[in-house]
Write a protein that holds these residues in place. Structure first.
Motif, short mmCIF file in Angstrom:
data_model
loop_
_atom_site.label_atom_id
_atom_site.label_comp_id
_atom_site.label_asym_id
_atom_site.label_seq_id
_atom_site.Cartn_x
_atom_site.Cartn_y
_atom_site.Cartn_z
N THR A 43 48.89 -4.84 32.09
CA THR A 43 50.29 -4.62 31.76
C THR A 43 51.00 -3.97 32.95
OG1 THR A 43 49.79 -2.45 30.80
CG2 THR A 43 49.78 -4.34 29.31
N PRO A 44 52.33 -4.03 32.98
CA PRO A 44 53.06 -3.48 34.13
C PRO A 44 52.91 -1.96 34.23
CG PRO A 44 54.46 -4.97 32.86
CD PRO A 44 53.23 -4.72 32.04
N THR A 46 54.63 1.51 36.69
CA THR A 46 55.68 1.94 37.62
C THR A 46 55.11 3.00 38.55
OG1 THR A 46 57.43 1.46 36.02
CG2 THR A 46 57.97 2.96 37.84
N SER A 69 54.11 -9.54 40.55
CA SER A 69 55.52 -9.16 40.76
C SER A 69 55.59 -7.70 41.19
CB SER A 69 56.32 -9.35 39.46
OG SER A 69 56.36 -10.71 39.10
N CYS A 70 56.27 -7.45 42.31
CA CYS A 70 56.50 -6.09 42.80
C CYS A 70 58.00 -5.89 42.88
CB CYS A 70 55.85 -5.89 44.16
SG CYS A 70 54.04 -6.07 44.16
N ASP A 71 58.57 -5.29 41.84
CA ASP A 71 60.02 -5.14 41.74
C ASP A 71 60.43 -3.76 42.23
OD1 ASP A 71 60.47 -7.71 40.53
OD2 ASP A 71 59.59 -6.89 38.70
N ARG A 81 57.95 -1.33 40.33
CA ARG A 81 57.29 -1.75 39.09
C ARG A 81 56.41 -2.96 39.42
NH1 ARG A 81 57.24 -0.52 33.92
NH2 ARG A 81 57.05 -2.08 32.26
N THR A 83 53.84 -5.89 38.12
CA THR A 83 53.45 -6.68 36.95
C THR A 83 52.37 -7.67 37.36
OG1 THR A 83 55.71 -6.50 36.07
CG2 THR A 83 54.27 -8.18 35.09
N ALA A 86 50.27 -12.94 34.20
CA ALA A 86 50.05 -12.99 32.76
C ALA A 86 48.72 -13.64 32.41
CB ALA A 86 51.20 -13.73 32.08
N GLN A 243 43.20 -0.56 33.80
CA GLN A 243 44.61 -0.38 33.49
C GLN A 243 45.03 1.03 33.89
OE1 GLN A 243 47.01 -2.66 32.35
NE2 GLN A 243 48.27 -0.97 33.08
N GLU A 246 50.92 4.08 32.65
CA GLU A 246 52.19 3.35 32.80
C GLU A 246 53.03 3.89 33.96
OE1 GLU A 246 56.14 2.15 30.13
OE2 GLU A 246 54.48 3.28 29.22
#
Length: 444
Positions: A43-44, A46, A69-71, A81, A83, A86, A243, A246
């Motif tokens: 899961t994403p 931050t 994804s690296c936002d 963030r 991600t 999937a 994981q 968060e």
């Protein structure tokens, strides 16, 4: 930057004792480990306080090429963030550019083991000389196919994942005496193996055990299980889903604090670094103790909930005789700059592996110390620095060898040696995007 376009920066001398507070950006070692572990999660997450430098940008670009994804927060660029894909599989039939970043070229190849197609790796021309073979040998033992496009054991190369990963526990044996990153690169991905992994190091002593312990701690924080037997040079990794929490806040890079705190010994006065952790897995956490041995006064204080490391230079810089830096070789260039002005010789040992860093750092340090009139020579496992009369030291145009730590080393010498100029100081962008601004700010 090419040889012909590299700028030459006049390193400022310290006109008076220092009185400065310097905020250090996030740890490169932690930033890039967290990025890898975030990519391996489900899961994403931050990351706040992430170092934004060439090395971490290369890491995010590499992960993006693999489908992660690296936002980046447009208002707070140090907040990212991440991600993971999937599907849990990374995107293959792609290319990763490593630049000169050891953590990219040695950590990211392990992700290719879980990609759905071949992944090609390349980098800066200087990176071709950096050793890669142990980590790639390890991946081959896990079933990957490695095709070299140049010299065997270095960039560029392509990794193709096996049709199926081995389901029983994998035994991997490598010689990681050239870099702790070979071990870390395999430990970071081993939890995803269906049967886990037992990794054994053979050969000489393992460099920078603190960096390996950092990796173990970070994998554990993500829910992994690694049992280390450092006496037997063996690490056993259980198969576990990974994981990270968060939200993760990245500590400041304590190794990047070394030039600034070390400046207090060379120029006199006091330099303070905020947000210094009480406990850390970073090898740079050893720095205050080393500076004390050289004659500095080191204190820690808490102001408004922020913990500071405060270093004040003494009247004399002490040579250290035989000085084993096995645990923290990355700060050797900064310590070498201080020891040029010491009152007795120092044999910095346990750092033979620095010959395989961004450049041959041992040869480079001897070259540049000699260039300004100092006295140094290479040892089998380090370098020897001997004192000279300070009047014998003189300015010169110093080379950086595309190595950020050689650039900060040169700037440190310039605090006390008039006329030092630094070729290609921009190489500091690898880990300190605004080094020149930070340095001149420290000098007031």
């Amino acid at each position: 930057m090419s040889e012909t376009t590299a700028t030459v920066w006049p390193a400022p001398t310290a006109a008076k004792p220092l009185d400065a507070t310097v905020e250090i950006p996030g740890s490169k070692s932690l930033s890039n480990r967290y990025l890898i572990l975030a990519a391996l999660g489900g899961t994403p997450i931050t990351l706040t306080g992430l170092l934004r430098s060439r090395d971490t940008d290369l890491m995010m670009d590499a992960l993006t090429a693999l489908g992660v994804s690296c936002d980046i927060d447009p208002h707070v660029p140090t907040t990212v963030r991440v991600t993971p894909p999937a599907t849990g599989r990374f995107t293959g039939n792609t290319s990763v550019y490593c630049g000169l970043a050891g953590t990219v070229m040695r950590f990211v190849p392990g992700l290719a083991l879980f990609a759905d197609g071949p992944v090609r790796f390349d980098g800066d021309r200087q990176a071709y000389a950096r050793p890669m073979k142990p980590v790639l040998d390890g991946l081959e033992q896990l079933g990957a196919t490695v095709e070299y496009h140049g010299e065997t054991g270095g960039l560029p190369f392509t990794i193709t994942s096996p049709a199926e990963l081995v389901t029983e526990r994998c035994g991997v044996t490598i010689d990681s005496s050239g870099s702790s990153q070979f071990i870390s690169g395999l430990l970071l991905i081993a939890s995803r193996l269906p049967g886990g992994m037992t990794l054994t190091h053979v050969g000489g002593k393992t460099p920078s055990l603190p960096h390996i312990r950092m990796t173990v701690a970070d994998v554990t924080a993500a829910g992994g299980s690694i049992t280390a037997d450092e006496n037997a040079h063996t690490w056993t990794v259980e198969p576990r889903p990974l994981q990270l929490p968060e939200h993760i806040t990245v500590e400041p890079d304590l190794s990047n604090a070394a030039p600034f705190l070390g400046a207090a010994l060379i120029a006199g006065g006091t330099v303070r670094v905020p947000n210094w952790p009480e406990t850390t897995t970073q090898p740079g956490g050893l720095l205050p103790g080393y500076l004390e041995r050289m004659g500095a006064k080191v204190t820690f204080s808490v102001e408004n909930g922020v913990r500071y490391c405060n270093v004040t230079g003494g009247d004399v810089i002490h040579g250290l005789g035989d000085f084993d830096l096995t645990a923290a070789g990355e700060i050797a260039p900064s310590l070498a700059a201080i020891l040029v002005f010491a009152d007795a010789p120092t044999n910095m040992i346990g750092i033979g592996h620095l010959r395989g860093h961004e450049t041959n750092r041992l040869e480079a340090l001897v070259n540049e110390i000699t260039r300004v009139g100092g006295k140094a020579c290479e040892l089998a496992d380090g370098i020897r620095i001997e004192p000279v009369a300070e009047a014998a030291l003189h300015g010169a145009e110093m080379e950086t060898y595309a190595d950020h730590r050689m650039a900060t080393f040169a700037a440190m010498l310039g605090l006390r040696i008039d006329g030092v100029t630094v070729r290609d100081v921009e190489t500091t962008r690898k880990t300190l995007p605004d080094f020149v601004g930070m340095w001149t700010g420290m000098l007031g």
